[in-house]
Every structure is written in structure tokens, then in C-alpha cells.
Design a protein around this motif. Structure first.
Motif, PDB file in Angstrom:
ATOM      1  N   GLN A 142       0.834  -1.210   0.000  1.00  0.00           N
ATOM      2  CA  GLN A 142       0.000   0.000   0.000  1.00  0.00           C
ATOM      3  C   GLN A 142       0.867   1.257   0.000  1.00  0.00           C
ATOM      4  O   GLN A 142       0.599   2.211  -0.733  1.00  0.00           O
ATOM      5  CB  GLN A 142      -0.911  -0.017   1.224  1.00  0.00           C
ATOM      6  CG  GLN A 142      -1.799   1.201   1.344  1.00  0.00           C
ATOM      7  CD  GLN A 142      -2.609   1.184   2.640  1.00  0.00           C
ATOM      8  OE1 GLN A 142      -2.360   0.378   3.539  1.00  0.00           O
ATOM      9  NE2 GLN A 142      -3.575   2.067   2.722  1.00  0.00           N
ATOM     10  N   GLN A 150       2.349   1.857  -3.425  1.00  0.00           N
ATOM     11  CA  GLN A 150       1.366   2.423  -4.339  1.00  0.00           C
ATOM     12  C   GLN A 150       1.168   3.914  -4.088  1.00  0.00           C
ATOM     13  O   GLN A 150       1.015   4.696  -5.022  1.00  0.00           O
ATOM     14  CB  GLN A 150       0.034   1.687  -4.221  1.00  0.00           C
ATOM     15  CG  GLN A 150       0.074   0.290  -4.775  1.00  0.00           C
ATOM     16  CD  GLN A 150      -1.204  -0.489  -4.518  1.00  0.00           C
ATOM     17  OE1 GLN A 150      -2.018  -0.110  -3.671  1.00  0.00           O
ATOM     18  NE2 GLN A 150      -1.374  -1.586  -5.234  1.00  0.00           N
ATOM     19  N   GLU A 151       1.181   4.322  -2.832  1.00  0.00           N
ATOM     20  CA  GLU A 151       1.029   5.736  -2.502  1.00  0.00           C
ATOM     21  C   GLU A 151       2.239   6.556  -2.952  1.00  0.00           C
ATOM     22  O   GLU A 151       2.099   7.665  -3.455  1.00  0.00           O
ATOM     23  CB  GLU A 151       0.826   5.902  -0.998  1.00  0.00           C
ATOM     24  CG  GLU A 151      -0.500   5.379  -0.496  1.00  0.00           C
ATOM     25  CD  GLU A 151      -0.580   5.376   1.016  1.00  0.00           C
ATOM     26  OE1 GLU A 151       0.410   5.738   1.692  1.00  0.00           O
ATOM     27  OE2 GLU A 151      -1.644   4.984   1.532  1.00  0.00           O
ATOM     28  N   ARG A 182       1.467   3.790  -8.667  1.00  0.00           N
ATOM     29  CA  ARG A 182       1.171   2.621  -9.494  1.00  0.00           C
ATOM     30  C   ARG A 182       1.316   1.376  -8.638  1.00  0.00           C
ATOM     31  O   ARG A 182       1.915   1.396  -7.568  1.00  0.00           O
ATOM     32  CB  ARG A 182       2.110   2.524 -10.694  1.00  0.00           C
ATOM     33  CG  ARG A 182       3.566   2.336 -10.329  1.00  0.00           C
ATOM     34  CD  ARG A 182       4.458   2.146 -11.554  1.00  0.00           C
ATOM     35  NE  ARG A 182       5.843   2.050 -11.179  1.00  0.00           N
ATOM     36  CZ  ARG A 182       6.446   0.941 -10.799  1.00  0.00           C
ATOM     37  NH1 ARG A 182       5.774  -0.184 -10.741  1.00  0.00           N
ATOM     38  NH2 ARG A 182       7.721   0.943 -10.476  1.00  0.00           N
ATOM     39  N   ALA A 183       0.728   0.294  -9.141  1.00  0.00           N
ATOM     40  CA  ALA A 183       0.831  -0.977  -8.428  1.00  0.00           C
ATOM     41  C   ALA A 183       2.225  -1.565  -8.644  1.00  0.00           C
ATOM     42  O   ALA A 183       2.784  -1.462  -9.733  1.00  0.00           O
ATOM     43  CB  ALA A 183      -0.232  -1.945  -8.928  1.00  0.00           C
TER      44      ALA A 183
END
Length: 94
Positions: A69, A72-73, A77-78
């Protein structure tokens, strides 16, 4: 005559070396951009890989999910399989 043969051998070796460098950079560039699997925080296999790389146990799965998480922040992007080392670094910093 021997200096001409030495010059041809050196030139051939340089051309061969450059061919190896150019050939490898083109082939590896194409293979790293395709086939990268996205890391899903709900996939137990991927979480087990991340936790296993850090030497953790089942209680560290929450840390792995939080690291995904946070990645991603930070990056917008993943994460994919090329980002596993970054995720392990985030997990160790928590």
C-alpha cells in the motif's frame, strides 16, 4: 606483416566485444518490460514470497500488505515483480 595481422585481430576482437554488448542490451531490454506480474496484496503466494524474503513468519503478512500500500502511494502505481526488492526494503524499514 605481423603488425597487420595483430591489427586485424585487435579490430576483430573490438567488433566482437561491441557486438556482444549491443546484442545483450537489446535482448534484455525487451524481456524486462514484458511479462511482469503485478503484485496483489490479496494473493497469498505473492505475500508469502515477500515475507519469506525477509525471513519473517505469518505475523509479518500485515507488514507486507502495508508495504504494498505504501509503495502504491509513493509511486502512484501498483508494484510488479521487478519491485520486490523495493518492497522488501520498505518492509525492513517498518
Amino acid at each position: 606483416m605481423s603488425s597487420l595481422i595483430q591489427l586485424i585481430i585487435v579490430a576483430g576482437a573490438i567488433v566482437f566485444f561491441l557486438w556482444l554488448l549491443v546484442g545483450n542490451s537489446q535482448s534484455t531490454g525487451a524481456s524486462t518490460t514484458t511479462g511482469d506480474e503485478l503484485i496483489d496484496p490479496n494473493d497469498t503466494r505473492q505475500l508469502a514470497t515477500l515475507v519469506g524474503m525477509t525471513g519473517g513468519d505469518i505475523t509479518d503478512v500485515a507488514v507486507a500488505r502495508f508495504a504494498i500500500q505504501r509503495f502504491q502511494e509513493q509511486n502512484g502505481r501498483a508494484p510488479n515483480t521487478r519491485d520486490i526488492a523495493t518492497l522488501v526494503g520498505i518492509m525492513r524499514s517498518l
